[in-house]
Each structure stands twice: as structure tokens, then as C-alpha cells.
Write an enzyme that holds these catalytic residues in place. Structure first.
Site, PDB file in Angstrom:
ATOM      1  N   LYS A  52      -3.750  -4.271   0.052  1.00  0.00           N
ATOM      2  CA  LYS A  52      -4.825  -3.859   0.952  1.00  0.00           C
ATOM      3  C   LYS A  52      -5.778  -2.829   0.341  1.00  0.00           C
ATOM      4  O   LYS A  52      -6.949  -2.749   0.737  1.00  0.00           O
ATOM      5  CB  LYS A  52      -4.246  -3.306   2.249  1.00  0.00           C
ATOM      6  N   SER A 306       3.047  -9.954  -1.107  1.00  0.00           N
ATOM      7  CA  SER A 306       1.882  -9.175  -0.676  1.00  0.00           C
ATOM      8  C   SER A 306       2.166  -7.737  -0.293  1.00  0.00           C
ATOM      9  O   SER A 306       1.247  -6.923  -0.228  1.00  0.00           O
ATOM     10  CB  SER A 306       1.206  -9.877   0.512  1.00  0.00           C
TER      11      SER A 306
END
Length: 412
Positions: A52, A306
Site C-alpha cells: 500500500k 500482498s
């Protein structure tokens, strides 16, 4: 999209002044298991343990290049996006206001504060994320700040595409197949826009937050009526309009929805076998290998892990879900005759590989029978067939409630 690729490569290059590229690691265990060359793109190894911060960096970099006087970056997030924004606020020396739901675990609040230090203010508003988001957007308008969307922003999408730029450079080629998670679509739309039709995609959503599949079926983003927040890094009610525009031509058969309990099996496997700690969303791509095993044999496959922001306070829940999903643990409501020797008869049914994990009388008012909640663990799933057959033969009245979500919520 040559221009987009150039922008993603530039974003990746600019990031090197802030953090190193994440490793692309060939995984011998998975490669041998599936008969393929399987690589893990380790986004769980960024400074904030998720991808992110890439989108946050790129968006803030471009905004500040156009207007160095931006006084406040505002976002709404309960997790990885908040930490990425906080990290970049400190890097750029700007102020950020981060709105989080009141229900956000303290661990996530503490980590966000640590990454942002004196450059961020955290506001806890709303029991649900939609309330938090509305408050953040209203505040942003009031102070004339810049709202940083977690995914539905072209600069954020471009920043997440730096994952693809690194994969191509590290592998020295375009992989045959990329498997990656989908939440709001920032990562998947960025990677797909970078590689175009040069490879095959498998996009993976949690079963309780399959907003891309719903959007593909409807032809437009649609808000899910209910979301299971277990895989909170990818559990999104409404996919972004900008991200969906880049994903709308994906074949629905390329989008998988993964059961959250099964996901826990993969999380436990990777912790035990590889020593890799992944959050639920971070394990989605790895879990999906079970569903595409026949399609990937002999191919070069990249799975994007992720995120690794796992709160170990949830470990007991993950282990519980994993054992239930693997068929190694079951719960029954058993009607136990209220007579001497009944319990002993039941215990004799259990074998050397079986163990009682829970035993609780639920009702003691019945004259002849008592209802018992019993949890049984075993070494091999096939043992339960014998146990249940012998319960029936012995005349015990029982009900398997292992997969009854309503009863499990109240009793387990």
C-alpha cells in the site's frame, strides 16, 4: 499501454530513494508441489509489510510536485493504507489526518502512529467503515486537504503497478501467469494495465467480499449488502470505478472467491513450512493455487503475497478455522442419556488419534437426557466417519454443527 508502463517504471525508480524493491523468490516447495516454476512477490516485506505504501508514495509525490503547499493529506483506513500513508507523510514531511473506525484494533492504531510519528493525526470515528469514510471526506472538504483514496485514484493505481515493473525486471521476462488478490482493485488494475494481454491473470477475492465478481456480473460496480471482514485487507464492499474500468474485460472465470476458513489452512501451512507470516489477504494468491493446479503445470507463475500485517491475537481463531476447514476438528450437539455409564460409553467410541477439545453441558433441566456441546479433534479427517458411524450404532442422538454459522457464532 506503453505510456502507462513508462510511468510505472518511473514510479518504481523514484521509490528506490525511499525503500528497496521487494524480493521475487522462487518457492521450491510450491514449485515441486504443482509442477511449475512458482515465484512469490514478497510485498509483505515492504517497510509497512504491504504494497500500500507504493500507491501512497506515488500519489503524494505527484501532488506535491504540482503543489508543494498542500497542507493536509486525508485518508480513511483501518489497516494497510493508513500505515502506508503515515509512512509517506513522515518521509515527505507533510501532515496527514487518518480516520479509522472506533473498532480498529489498538495494534493497528499503534503501528500507524509509529510510522507517521508527529506528522499524522489519527481520528477514531464510526463503528463501520462507511461512517469513517464519510467523516474523512467531509473533513477533507472542510480543510481543503487532499483525499488519498486507498485504490480509486489513477496515481495510486500507477504506484501499485510498480509491482509489475519490478517483477518484469527481476524475472527478466513476463511470467506466464500472475495470481494476485483483489480488494478495491488498485493492485490488480495496475498490474493488468502494465502487462496487458502478455500474460494470464487469476484474481482472487475473499468469499465474503467478492466485489469484483459482483461487478463483472452486473457490468458495473455494485455494493455488496454484507461483507465478512476476516480478510480485512481485501474485504471491500464496492470496487472502485477507476479500477473496474481497467478490469471490466477480465473473464469472470479468472476471478476466484476463496473460503475464509480454507484460507486459514494456507496461512498455517506457510507459517509452519516456510516460516512466513501472512495476513489473510496476503495469503489469497497462494491459496488459489489449489484451484488452478491443472492450469499452471509447466508454467512460470508469480503469486503476489500482498501483506504480512497479522495480529497474533487472532492466531487462535486462524488455527481453529484451519482445523475445521481441514476436517480435523468437528463440533457436535450430543443428547447424552442421564444415566450412569453413558459418558463412559461415549468415550470408548473415541480412538487413539481422537481428543476432546470442548465439553460443555448446554441444558441440565431435561429429565432423561442432557444436551452437550462437544468438540473433537483428530489426527486424520477420515476418523470422523468411523466416530459418527459408531455414535449412530450406539444410539446416540447428535447433530454436527461444525459448519452451522449461526450456532457456531453463539456456541463456539
Amino acid at each position: 499501454m506503453t505510456d502507462f508502463k513508462s510511468l510505472a517504471r518511473l514510479a518504481a525508480s523514484e521509490m528506490r530513494g525511499v525503500f528497496d524493491e521487494t524480493p521475487l523468490q522462487r518457492n521450491a516447495h510450491l514449485s515441486n508441489l504443482y509442477g511449475a516454476e512458482i515465484y512469490l512477490k514478497r510485498e509483505d516485506l515492504t517497510p509497512v509489510r504491504s504494497y500500500k505504501l507504493r500507491g501512497a508514495f506515488n500519489a503524494m509525490r505527484k501532488v506535491l510536485a504540482d503543489d508543494a503547499e498542500v497542507g493536509n493529506f486525508v485518508c480513511a483506513s483501518a489497516g494497510n493504507h493508513a500505515q502506508g500513508v503515515a509512512y509517506m507523510c513522515q518521509h515527505f514531511g507533510v501532515h496527514g489526518t487518518i480516520f479509522m473506525p472506533v473498532t480498529t484494533p489498538q495494534q493497528k492504531i499503534d503501528k500507524t502512529e509509529k510510522f507517521g510519528a508527529d506528522n499524522v493525526t489519527i481520528r477514531l470515528i464510526g463503528d463501520y467503515f462507511d461512517e469513517t469514510l464519510s467523516a474523512a471526506q467531509a473533513y477533507c472538504e472542510e480543510v481543503k486537504g487532499y483525499f488519498l483514496s486507498p485504490f480509486d485514484d489513477e496515481d495510486v493505481i500507477e504506484g501499485q503497478a510498480s509491482v509489475a515493473a519490478e517483477i518484469e525486471a527481476q524475472l527478466g521476462m513476463v511470467p506466464d501467469q500472475i495470481i494476485m488478490p483483489v480488494g478495491g482493485g488498485g493492485l490488480s488494475s495496475g498490474v493488468k494495465s502494465y502487462f496487458g494481454n502478455a500474460c494470464t491473470y487469476t484474481l482472487v477475492e475473499p468469499q465474503g467480499g467478492a466485489c469484483l465478481k459482483a461487478a463483472l456480473e452486473a457490468g458495473q460496480p455494485v455494493r455488496l449488502a454484507q461483507v465478512d471482514n476476516f480478510a480485512d485487507g481485501a474485504a471491500v464492499a464496492l470496487i472502485g470505478a477507476k479500477t473496474f474500468a481497467r478490469l471490466r474485460d477480465i473473464d469472470p472465470s479468472q476471478v476466484l472467491a476463496i473460503n475464509e476458513n480454507r484460507l486459514c489452512v494456507t496461512m498455517m501451512d506457510f507459517l509452519n513450512i516456510e516460516g512466513i507470516v501472512l495476513e489473510p489477504a496476503g495469503a489469497l494468491a497462494l491459496d488459489a493455487l489449489k484451484d488452478v493446479a491443472d492450469d499452471i503445470r509447466g508454467k512460470t507463475v508469480v503469486c503476489v503475497t500482498s501483506g504480512g500485517n497479522f495480529d497474533f491475537a487472532r492466531f487462535a481463531e486462524v488455527k481453529e478455522r484451519a482445523r475445521r476447514s481441514s476436517g480435523l476438528k468437528k463440533y457436535f450437539i450430543l443428547r447424552m442419556p442421564q444415566r450412569p455409564g453413558a459418558l463412559k460409553e461415549f468415550l470408548q467410541i473415541l480412538g487413539p488419534e481422537d481428543d476432546i477439545a470442548r465439553f460443555e453441558y448446554l441444558k441440565k433441566s431435561a429429565r432423561n437426557f442432557g444436551s452437550v456441546l462437544i468438540g473433537v479433534e483428530t489426527a486424520r479427517a477420515e476418523n470422523f466417519e468411523r466416530i459418527q458411524n459408531e455414535l449412530t450404532q450406539a444410539g446416540f442422538d447428535y447433530r454436527d454443527i461444525t459448519n452451522d454459522e449461526v450456532l457456531s457464532e453463539f456456541l463456539i
